[in-house]
Motif scaffolding. Structure first.
Motif, PDB file in Angstrom:
ATOM      1  N   ALA A 148       0.752  -1.221   0.177  1.00 18.75           N
ATOM      2  CA  ALA A 148       0.109  -0.022  -0.207  1.00 18.75           C
ATOM      3  C   ALA A 148       0.898   1.152  -0.027  1.00 18.75           C
ATOM      4  O   ALA A 148       1.823   1.272   0.850  1.00 18.75           O
ATOM      5  N   TYR A 149       0.606   2.142  -0.855  1.00 18.13           N
ATOM      6  CA  TYR A 149       1.235   3.442  -1.021  1.00 18.13           C
ATOM      7  C   TYR A 149       0.298   4.875  -0.906  1.00 18.13           C
ATOM      8  O   TYR A 149      -0.802   4.502  -1.701  1.00 18.13           O
ATOM      9  N   VAL A 150       0.590   5.386   0.130  1.00 13.81           N
ATOM     10  CA  VAL A 150      -0.285   6.726   0.479  1.00 13.81           C
ATOM     11  C   VAL A 150      -0.078   7.843  -0.708  1.00 13.81           C
ATOM     12  O   VAL A 150       1.045   8.181  -0.980  1.00 13.81           O
ATOM     13  N   LEU A 151      -1.199   7.696  -1.259  1.00 12.33           N
ATOM     14  CA  LEU A 151      -1.029   8.832  -2.487  1.00 12.33           C
ATOM     15  C   LEU A 151      -1.233  10.523  -2.102  1.00 12.33           C
ATOM     16  O   LEU A 151      -0.731  11.320  -2.572  1.00 12.33           O
ATOM     17  N   SER A 152      -2.328  10.546  -1.157  1.00 13.44           N
ATOM     18  CA  SER A 152      -2.339  11.773  -0.543  1.00 13.44           C
ATOM     19  C   SER A 152      -3.289  11.722   0.779  1.00 13.44           C
ATOM     20  O   SER A 152      -3.538  10.827   1.199  1.00 13.44           O
ATOM     21  N   GLY A 153      -2.966  12.846   1.524  1.00  9.11           N
ATOM     22  CA  GLY A 153      -3.326  13.013   3.087  1.00  9.11           C
ATOM     23  C   GLY A 153      -2.597  12.088   3.926  1.00  9.11           C
ATOM     24  O   GLY A 153      -1.570  11.666   3.676  1.00  9.11           O
ATOM     25  N   THR A 154      -3.231  11.641   4.963  1.00  9.43           N
ATOM     26  CA  THR A 154      -2.572  10.676   5.866  1.00  9.43           C
ATOM     27  C   THR A 154      -3.674   9.590   6.337  1.00  9.43           C
ATOM     28  O   THR A 154      -5.116   9.675   6.203  1.00  9.43           O
ATOM     29  N   ILE A 155      -3.171   8.202   6.533  1.00  8.41           N
ATOM     30  CA  ILE A 155      -3.911   7.241   6.673  1.00  8.41           C
ATOM     31  C   ILE A 155      -3.539   6.524   8.054  1.00  8.41           C
ATOM     32  O   ILE A 155      -2.312   6.485   8.360  1.00  8.41           O
ATOM     33  N   ARG A 156      -4.637   6.040   8.827  1.00  6.95           N
ATOM     34  CA  ARG A 156      -4.273   5.484   9.999  1.00  6.95           C
ATOM     35  C   ARG A 156      -4.308   3.881   9.846  1.00  6.95           C
ATOM     36  O   ARG A 156      -5.338   3.638   9.179  1.00  6.95           O
ATOM     37  N   SER A 157      -3.320   3.043   9.890  1.00  3.54           N
ATOM     38  CA  SER A 157      -3.532   1.741   9.665  1.00  3.54           C
ATOM     39  C   SER A 157      -3.090   0.852  10.618  1.00  3.54           C
ATOM     40  O   SER A 157      -1.939   1.322  11.333  1.00  3.54           O
ATOM     41  N   GLN A 158      -3.716  -0.196  10.918  1.00  2.00           N
ATOM     42  CA  GLN A 158      -3.547  -1.351  12.248  1.00  2.00           C
ATOM     43  C   GLN A 158      -3.448  -2.833  11.530  1.00  2.00           C
ATOM     44  O   GLN A 158      -4.748  -3.074  11.064  1.00  2.00           O
ATOM     45  N   VAL A 159      -2.534  -3.377  11.306  1.00  2.00           N
ATOM     46  CA  VAL A 159      -2.427  -4.827  10.754  1.00  2.00           C
ATOM     47  C   VAL A 159      -2.026  -5.737  11.942  1.00  2.00           C
ATOM     48  O   VAL A 159      -0.939  -5.449  12.331  1.00  2.00           O
ATOM     49  N   GLY A 160      -2.819  -6.713  12.109  1.00  2.00           N
ATOM     50  CA  GLY A 160      -2.637  -7.762  13.039  1.00  2.00           C
ATOM     51  C   GLY A 160      -2.650  -7.026  14.637  1.00  2.00           C
ATOM     52  O   GLY A 160      -3.324  -6.251  14.968  1.00  2.00           O
ATOM     53  N   GLU A 161      -1.628  -7.543  15.295  1.00  2.00           N
ATOM     54  CA  GLU A 161      -1.484  -7.043  16.639  1.00  2.00           C
ATOM     55  C   GLU A 161      -0.560  -5.944  16.775  1.00  2.00           C
ATOM     56  O   GLU A 161      -0.389  -5.399  17.729  1.00  2.00           O
ATOM     57  N   GLU A 162       0.134  -5.226  15.508  1.00  2.00           N
ATOM     58  CA  GLU A 162       0.964  -4.194  15.696  1.00  2.00           C
ATOM     59  C   GLU A 162       0.110  -2.991  15.932  1.00  2.00           C
ATOM     60  O   GLU A 162      -1.002  -2.914  15.857  1.00  2.00           O
ATOM     61  N   PRO A 163       0.810  -2.161  16.751  1.00  2.00           N
ATOM     62  CA  PRO A 163       0.065  -0.830  16.955  1.00  2.00           C
ATOM     63  C   PRO A 163      -0.090  -0.067  15.877  1.00  2.00           C
ATOM     64  O   PRO A 163       0.405  -0.320  14.670  1.00  2.00           O
ATOM     65  N   MET A 203       1.224  -9.171   4.802  1.00  2.00           N
ATOM     66  CA  MET A 203       1.281 -10.288   4.579  1.00  2.00           C
ATOM     67  C   MET A 203       0.185 -11.103   4.457  1.00  2.00           C
ATOM     68  O   MET A 203      -0.720 -10.773   4.921  1.00  2.00           O
ATOM     69  N   PRO A 204       0.168 -12.190   3.646  1.00  2.00           N
ATOM     70  CA  PRO A 204      -1.045 -13.187   3.444  1.00  2.00           C
ATOM     71  C   PRO A 204      -1.586 -13.537   4.800  1.00  2.00           C
ATOM     72  O   PRO A 204      -0.841 -14.062   5.869  1.00  2.00           O
ATOM     73  N   GLY A 205      -3.076 -13.336   4.654  1.00  2.00           N
ATOM     74  CA  GLY A 205      -3.568 -14.117   6.032  1.00  2.00           C
ATOM     75  C   GLY A 205      -3.701 -12.881   7.109  1.00  2.00           C
ATOM     76  O   GLY A 205      -4.321 -13.113   8.208  1.00  2.00           O
ATOM     77  N   SER A 206      -3.250 -11.646   6.733  1.00  2.00           N
ATOM     78  CA  SER A 206      -3.102 -10.615   7.860  1.00  2.00           C
ATOM     79  C   SER A 206      -4.782  -9.982   8.053  1.00  2.00           C
ATOM     80  O   SER A 206      -5.595 -10.289   7.485  1.00  2.00           O
ATOM     81  N   HIS A 207      -5.031  -9.722   9.267  1.00  2.00           N
ATOM     82  CA  HIS A 207      -6.259  -9.080   9.819  1.00  2.00           C
ATOM     83  C   HIS A 207      -5.931  -7.425   9.556  1.00  2.00           C
ATOM     84  O   HIS A 207      -5.049  -7.051  10.506  1.00  2.00           O
ATOM     85  N   HIS A 208      -6.652  -6.757   9.074  1.00  2.00           N
ATOM     86  CA  HIS A 208      -6.573  -5.480   8.879  1.00  2.00           C
ATOM     87  C   HIS A 208      -7.377  -4.798   9.763  1.00  2.00           C
ATOM     88  O   HIS A 208      -8.677  -4.614   9.391  1.00  2.00           O
ATOM     89  N   ARG A 209      -6.978  -4.492  11.040  1.00  2.00           N
ATOM     90  CA  ARG A 209      -8.086  -4.002  11.969  1.00  2.00           C
ATOM     91  C   ARG A 209      -8.443  -2.507  11.694  1.00  2.00           C
ATOM     92  O   ARG A 209      -9.628  -2.213  12.205  1.00  2.00           O
ATOM     93  N   VAL A 210      -7.507  -1.510  11.549  1.00  2.00           N
ATOM     94  CA  VAL A 210      -8.037  -0.264  11.326  1.00  2.00           C
ATOM     95  C   VAL A 210      -7.386   0.311  10.144  1.00  2.00           C
ATOM     96  O   VAL A 210      -6.271   0.134   9.741  1.00  2.00           O
ATOM     97  N   SER A 211      -8.348   0.830   9.337  1.00  2.00           N
ATOM     98  CA  SER A 211      -7.914   1.352   7.992  1.00  2.00           C
ATOM     99  C   SER A 211      -8.781   2.688   7.766  1.00  2.00           C
ATOM    100  O   SER A 211     -10.023   2.435   7.612  1.00  2.00           O
TER     101      SER A 211
END
Length: 149
Positions: free
Chosen positions: A79-94, A107-115
């Motif tokens: 994923a590449y941010v084209l404009s603005g700011t994106i908040r993202s949380q994948v898996g258990e990462e902050p 990575m394959p099988g990841s859970h995208h908790r916040v986008s």
């Protein structure tokens, strides 16, 4: 001022969109607070049999967000941010905020908790590039709401 024909065309185009949002369980106000996804490119990878590359643009109005979700089991995503700011949380990462020009991957099988758009004032967009098995559909599956079946 809208002409009579333009006003009729606008109503004709808008009514089905509102009906679809209601049918999907969202009010029109909520539907406008979600991301908009458009396929920019999709093609089989000739040197990787059984794989395809799909690129989508994801646009977030101010304050908009995606539902928590999983992607197709085989999907590696850049994923590449084209404009603005994106908040993202994948898996258990902050959760992390990414600015225009920054990137991340899943990575394959990841859970995208916040986008979501990290701004309540400006729009944001990103380009998501999937490398996925040719027959793996759908690319994105929202999490089931608690209590749903």
């Amino acid at each position: 001022m809208l002409t009579k024909a333009a006003g009729g065309a606008w109503r004709t185009a808008t009514v089905p969109l509102i009906a679809a949002a209601i049918a999907l369980g969202a009010s029109p106000a909520i539907a406008q607070n979600r991301e908009q996804v458009k396929v920019a490119f999709a093609h089989a990878l000739p040197n990787l049999e059984g794989k395809r590359l799909v690129a989508v643009t994801v646009t977030y109005p101010p304050g908009a967000k995606s539902l928590a979700h999983h992607h197709a089991a085989s999907a590696f995503i850049y994923a590449y941010v084209l404009s603005g700011t994106i908040r993202s949380q994948v898996g258990e990462e902050p959760a992390k905020i990414y600015h225009a020009g920054e990137s991340f991957y899943e990575m394959p099988g990841s859970h995208h908790r916040v986008s979501e758009n990290a701004s309540d004032i400006e729009s944001a967009s990103l380009l998501a590039v999937f490398v996925v098995d040719s027959k793996d559909e759908p690319l994105t599956t929202p999490d089931k709401a608690p209590g749903s079946q």
